[in-house]
Design an enzyme around this catalytic site. Sequence first.
Site, PDB file in Angstrom:
ATOM      1  N   LYS A 114      -4.897  34.580 -36.669  1.00 34.48           N
ATOM      2  CA  LYS A 114      -6.102  35.258 -37.881  1.00 34.48           C
ATOM      3  C   LYS A 114      -4.930  34.154 -38.949  1.00 34.48           C
ATOM      4  CE  LYS A 114      -8.063  38.954 -36.664  1.00 34.48           C
ATOM      5  NZ  LYS A 114      -8.453  40.511 -37.562  1.00 34.48           N
ATOM      6  N   LYS A 196     -10.863  34.804 -25.901  1.00 33.18           N
ATOM      7  CA  LYS A 196     -12.206  36.282 -25.916  1.00 33.18           C
ATOM      8  C   LYS A 196     -12.882  35.989 -26.686  1.00 33.18           C
ATOM      9  CE  LYS A 196     -10.207  38.924 -30.217  1.00 33.18           C
ATOM     10  NZ  LYS A 196      -9.650  39.981 -30.776  1.00 33.18           N
ATOM     11  N   LYS A 199     -16.159  39.692 -32.342  1.00 34.18           N
ATOM     12  CA  LYS A 199     -17.595  39.574 -32.865  1.00 34.18           C
ATOM     13  C   LYS A 199     -17.608  38.670 -34.438  1.00 34.18           C
ATOM     14  CE  LYS A 199     -15.537  44.180 -34.650  1.00 34.18           C
ATOM     15  NZ  LYS A 199     -14.782  43.875 -35.096  1.00 34.18           N
TER      16      LYS A 199
HETATM   17  P1  TYM Z   1     -11.345  45.239 -33.690  1.00 34.54           P
HETATM   18  O1  TYM Z   1     -12.142  45.975 -34.718  1.00 34.54           O
HETATM   19  O2  TYM Z   1     -11.420  43.984 -33.533  1.00 34.54           O
HETATM   20  O3  TYM Z   1     -11.844  45.704 -32.076  1.00 34.54           O
HETATM   21  C1  TYM Z   1     -13.158  47.520 -32.272  1.00 34.54           C
HETATM   22  C2  TYM Z   1     -12.102  47.431 -30.331  1.00 34.54           C
HETATM   23  O4  TYM Z   1     -12.699  46.736 -29.182  1.00 34.54           O
HETATM   24  C3  TYM Z   1     -11.637  46.265 -28.503  1.00 34.54           C
HETATM   25  N1  TYM Z   1     -11.806  44.792 -28.299  1.00 34.54           N
HETATM   26  C4  TYM Z   1     -12.129  44.194 -27.229  1.00 34.54           C
HETATM   27  N2  TYM Z   1     -12.367  44.381 -25.876  1.00 34.54           N
HETATM   28  C5  TYM Z   1     -11.997  43.274 -25.212  1.00 34.54           C
HETATM   29  N3  TYM Z   1     -12.766  42.920 -24.558  1.00 34.54           N
HETATM   30  C6  TYM Z   1     -12.813  41.683 -25.471  1.00 34.54           C
HETATM   31  N4  TYM Z   1     -13.050  40.534 -26.045  1.00 34.54           N
HETATM   32  C7  TYM Z   1     -12.611  42.582 -27.386  1.00 34.54           C
HETATM   33  N5  TYM Z   1     -12.383  42.596 -28.269  1.00 34.54           N
HETATM   34  C8  TYM Z   1     -12.095  43.742 -29.440  1.00 34.54           C
HETATM   35  C9  TYM Z   1     -10.544  45.916 -29.527  1.00 34.54           C
HETATM   36  O5  TYM Z   1      -8.991  46.213 -29.105  1.00 34.54           O
HETATM   37  C10 TYM Z   1     -10.449  47.754 -29.890  1.00 34.54           C
HETATM   38  O6  TYM Z   1      -9.807  48.290 -29.566  1.00 34.54           O
HETATM   39  N6  TYM Z   1      -7.022  46.849 -35.641  1.00 34.54           N
HETATM   40  C11 TYM Z   1      -8.287  47.278 -34.361  1.00 34.54           C
HETATM   41  C12 TYM Z   1      -9.130  48.378 -35.095  1.00 34.54           C
HETATM   42  C13 TYM Z   1      -8.506  49.431 -35.863  1.00 34.54           C
HETATM   43  C14 TYM Z   1      -7.355  50.245 -34.737  1.00 34.54           C
HETATM   44  C15 TYM Z   1      -6.140  51.410 -35.668  1.00 34.54           C
HETATM   45  C16 TYM Z   1      -7.929  50.116 -33.648  1.00 34.54           C
HETATM   46  C17 TYM Z   1      -7.540  49.849 -37.174  1.00 34.54           C
HETATM   47  N7  TYM Z   1      -6.709  51.105 -36.734  1.00 34.54           N
HETATM   48  C18 TYM Z   1      -6.299  52.132 -34.867  1.00 34.54           C
HETATM   49  C19 TYM Z   1      -7.067  51.497 -32.855  1.00 34.54           C
HETATM   50  C20 TYM Z   1      -6.031  52.125 -33.992  1.00 34.54           C
HETATM   51  C21 TYM Z   1      -9.529  46.136 -34.126  1.00 34.54           C
HETATM   52  O7  TYM Z   1      -9.223  45.167 -35.047  1.00 34.54           O
HETATM   53  O8  TYM Z   1     -10.514  46.198 -33.655  1.00 34.54           O
END
Ligand code: TYM
Length: 329
Positions: A114, A196, A199
């Site tokens: 990032k 990967k 979004k």
């Molecule tokens: P975020 O918003 O980037 O993504 C949400 C969830 O989607 C999963 N993900 C994917 N899984 C498979 N393939 C992909 N290409 C892919 N892109 C995203 C992420 O692994 C995630 O599970 N930090 C976290 C949000 C968060 C969180 C938490 C998660 C905040 N607090 C507490 C778990 C527990 C995040 O940025 O996810």
Amino acid sequence: MEKKIILSGIQPSGIPTLGNYVGALRNWKLLQSEDKFCYYCVANMHALTVRQNADELRERSLGMAALLIACGIDPSISPLFIQSDVVQHAQLNWVLACNTYMGELNRMTQFKDKSAKHSDNINAGLFTYPVLMAGDILLYQADLVPVGNDQKQHVELARNIAIRFNNAYGETFKVPEPYIPKLGGRVMSLTEPEKKMSKSDPNPNSYISILDEPSVITKKLKRAVTDSEGRIAYGEGRFGVNNLLSIYCAMTGKNMDEAVNSFDGCGYGVLKTAVADAVIEEIQPVQEKYKYILANRGDLESVIRDGAERAAEAAEKTIDLVYKKVGLR
Ligand code: TYM
């Protein structure tokens, strides 16, 4: 029997992609069962690590809550809330930050990625973000954290912080485990399949948004990058084909051998159409439900308020315990 506690979150940084859905959201829905208690959170504080327009962030946070319900979260069972509505997240953050080492945060691969992407705004929040996330998890004494592969390292950090805190202050936090799907834990970009799917990717052809029209889904998948081998099989380094097969398996419930056998002798065009059809079948009902929920905005706002109240009740128990242990209360 004590119910297992589940917690997960998603940033309101854009419309969820097929990656978010397959890697996490689908499991959020599936984990809701009688022997578990799930908390799901729209992680709007995390989104501030990148500069945001306030009105847009508010709108996107609410829209994300609507989408989560459309994806199958039942907020009457599982508290669904917006992170900043539960002040205990900010309260726990500082205590955990004082129990986390710089060296640990330096090793986080997402920080490296990032900060390369946002080189004009490498703020301290971007660096300490995994501490806030650890707090999200530990606040609810979660046993399991359903996430995609890219969040595994952050959940491991949460475990290490919990263990360290427990050793220093006595049993306080449950030590959580990541819960990652075997197939689809890392859905790859359609245009650059060694990266990967994300979004926040500036190229919309690289991802499938779960709100894409069926014709757009088909078009994007038809254009997905594969390779010149021409044979449908899972193989080392075959990022594009592996990705399509994994999505297909995740959508249909087939295992990899079954999927590969079912495409015996077919070309990539057949595979791409099959993937598109499977994806459309799965997400079309989500899209319809989403429109309905958004049209009833008052109901949505009250669901979110109720979710925050229920979450805060659980979170306050942990804050009380932690603040007493460290001498803040
Ligand atoms: P975020 O918003 O980037 O993504 C949400 C969830 O989607 C999963 N993900 C994917 N899984 C498979 N393939 C992909 N290409 C892919 N892109 C995203 C992420 O692994 C995630 O599970 N930090 C976290 C949000 C968060 C969180 C938490 C998660 C905040 N607090 C507490 C778990 C527990 C995040 O940025 O996810």
